[in-house]
Design a protein around this motif. Sequence first.
Motif, PDB file in Angstrom:
ATOM      1  N   ALA A 312      -3.469  -3.389  -2.884  1.00  0.00           N
ATOM      2  CA  ALA A 312      -4.904  -3.844  -3.038  1.00  0.00           C
ATOM      3  C   ALA A 312      -4.715  -5.086  -2.098  1.00  0.00           C
ATOM      4  CB  ALA A 312      -5.095  -4.329  -4.525  1.00  0.00           C
ATOM      5  N   ALA A 313      -3.785  -6.093  -2.033  1.00  0.00           N
ATOM      6  CA  ALA A 313      -3.756  -7.056  -1.065  1.00  0.00           C
ATOM      7  C   ALA A 313      -3.631  -6.734   0.348  1.00  0.00           C
ATOM      8  CB  ALA A 313      -2.355  -8.081  -1.416  1.00  0.00           C
ATOM      9  N   ALA A 314      -3.020  -5.705   0.709  1.00  0.00           N
ATOM     10  CA  ALA A 314      -2.970  -5.240   2.185  1.00  0.00           C
ATOM     11  C   ALA A 314      -4.414  -4.609   2.658  1.00  0.00           C
ATOM     12  CB  ALA A 314      -1.730  -4.222   2.200  1.00  0.00           C
ATOM     13  N   ILE A 315      -5.014  -3.975   1.525  1.00  0.00           N
ATOM     14  CA  ILE A 315      -6.149  -3.353   2.086  1.00  0.00           C
ATOM     15  C   ILE A 315      -7.337  -4.484   2.231  1.00  0.00           C
ATOM     16  CG2 ILE A 315      -8.078  -1.961   1.074  1.00  0.00           C
ATOM     17  CD1 ILE A 315      -6.159  -0.049  -0.113  1.00  0.00           C
ATOM     18  N   ASP A 316      -7.303  -5.321   1.236  1.00  0.00           N
ATOM     19  CA  ASP A 316      -8.146  -6.690   1.416  1.00  0.00           C
ATOM     20  C   ASP A 316      -8.010  -7.160   2.814  1.00  0.00           C
ATOM     21  OD1 ASP A 316      -9.476  -5.929  -0.962  1.00  0.00           O
ATOM     22  OD2 ASP A 316      -8.591  -7.513  -2.137  1.00  0.00           O
ATOM     23  N   ALA A 317      -6.793  -7.380   2.881  1.00  0.00           N
ATOM     24  CA  ALA A 317      -6.398  -8.254   4.496  1.00  0.00           C
ATOM     25  C   ALA A 317      -6.933  -7.206   5.614  1.00  0.00           C
ATOM     26  CB  ALA A 317      -4.900  -8.501   4.427  1.00  0.00           C
ATOM     27  N   ALA A 318      -6.688  -5.975   5.535  1.00  0.00           N
ATOM     28  CA  ALA A 318      -7.088  -4.996   6.550  1.00  0.00           C
ATOM     29  C   ALA A 318      -8.716  -5.242   6.773  1.00  0.00           C
ATOM     30  CB  ALA A 318      -6.512  -3.722   6.419  1.00  0.00           C
ATOM     31  N   LEU A 319      -9.433  -5.071   5.709  1.00  0.00           N
ATOM     32  CA  LEU A 319     -10.824  -5.446   5.655  1.00  0.00           C
ATOM     33  C   LEU A 319     -11.136  -6.623   6.347  1.00  0.00           C
ATOM     34  CD1 LEU A 319     -11.552  -3.535   2.513  1.00  0.00           C
ATOM     35  CD2 LEU A 319     -12.383  -2.618   4.511  1.00  0.00           C
ATOM     36  N   ALA A 320     -10.513  -7.543   6.056  1.00  0.00           N
ATOM     37  CA  ALA A 320     -11.140  -8.871   6.322  1.00  0.00           C
ATOM     38  C   ALA A 320     -10.608  -9.136   8.082  1.00  0.00           C
ATOM     39  CB  ALA A 320     -10.018 -10.056   5.977  1.00  0.00           C
ATOM     40  N   SER A 321      -9.651  -8.423   8.424  1.00  0.00           N
ATOM     41  CA  SER A 321      -9.164  -8.569   9.910  1.00  0.00           C
ATOM     42  C   SER A 321     -10.073  -7.630  10.643  1.00  0.00           C
ATOM     43  CB  SER A 321      -7.791  -7.697   9.940  1.00  0.00           C
ATOM     44  OG  SER A 321      -7.637  -7.681  11.538  1.00  0.00           O
ATOM     45  N   TYR A 322     -10.560  -6.377   9.899  1.00  0.00           N
ATOM     46  CA  TYR A 322     -11.624  -5.525  10.721  1.00  0.00           C
ATOM     47  C   TYR A 322     -13.039  -6.182  11.063  1.00  0.00           C
ATOM     48  CZ  TYR A 322     -14.267  -1.474  11.767  1.00  0.00           C
ATOM     49  OH  TYR A 322     -14.902  -0.497  12.647  1.00  0.00           O
TER      50      TYR A 322
END
Length: 417
Positions: A312-322
């Motif tokens: 979940a943390a990695a997905i949230d980070a990827a969405l924030a980076s996107y």
Amino acid sequence: MESRWNDETAARYVEAALAAGQSEALGLRIYTSRIIGGDPDLVLHGGGNTSIKVTSEGGEALMHIKGSGWDLDTIEAPGLPAVRLEPLLETRNGPRLSDPDMVSLLRASLIDADAPNPSVEALLHAFLPFAFVDHTHATAILALADQPDMRETVRRIYGERLAYVPYVMPGFDLSIVADRIYGEHPGCEGLWLENHGLFTFADDARASYELMIEFVTMAEQELAQKGVALSGPQPSDGPEDTALRARLETALVCDGSPFAKGVFLDYRSTDAIRAHADKADLEEISLRGTVTPDHVIRIKPWPMVIEADADAAAIDAALASYAERYRAYFERNAIRTSEPKQMLDVTPRVVLVRSEGVYALGASAKAAIIGGDLCEQATRAINAAEAYGRFTPIGEADLFDMEYWSLEQAKLQVASK
């Protein structure tokens, strides 16, 4: 690529058209539009367009052209609204029209005021001096059209049979430029549109359609001669990690997201998708853009890439980076436009799972499936393009201009009122 033309089926379409009080030519136009649209390696989901020029009972020159909201594979007569040709032809030597003004002209030229908007490429169809005009985004063509410096290669493959049109954004400007280039190559049988697709034309329905099939086949042969295998559409056969899906859904369904009320995910995993998702330079290739310009309107400029074991943390980070990357993309490009732009949401429409597969995201099941179909075709085109040379679609500025097209922005203004 094999021709799907069948004399008996064509005759049935003609018979049905005549029984409905329509012309034989319109019946044949519906037939060849459907067999073009029925091949996902020619067009997908509203892509491509077709037209037929006819003369009304009163002697007026008309053109039936694919209308907005219709897919070629299911098109019927209402999806090919008739427009008066004369006002369209007058624009050839007139002042430049903005695309909104062009759309207004097309609507004013409709025989039926309640008909759907004619294709934005209607002027180019009108300018070409042939009864039947076909336009596709064939997979094999895109694999070659998305290469750098292809003019001489196209000439080697097709000789004088195709005229080469450098990339111009679809709409009024493309119509004028392509018409000029056709005028410089009056014996050509089609137009090769850089980074975009292919036009063919003839005064006979079968001839125009089979030129399309022949030219796409020649592109397939060029790829094969270079050792590039271009597979056909592939069904998804890879297992899905349902826990990863659940984590994605949770991350996407949140306040401020376009999916706040729910998200639909279409997962695909095929040999071609896995080969693409396993590339060491996957993210760099993905950031180059979409295989044909109009895809950006449905699936945004690039996907989000995550690892197969993303928590979940990695997905949230990827969405924030996107989101950060998308805002920077908007700010870089919005400052050079002549009118203010309304930024679209910063959420991806495609998520590539490294080595595994791809998710297409939508606010409805239909939108997600459409995105998945586009990704499936695009992946095969990108694989072939990379194997042939280097996948090189339109650049960022052109991609932005397509995504933030004045016609698309106008829809946002209407929706916000």
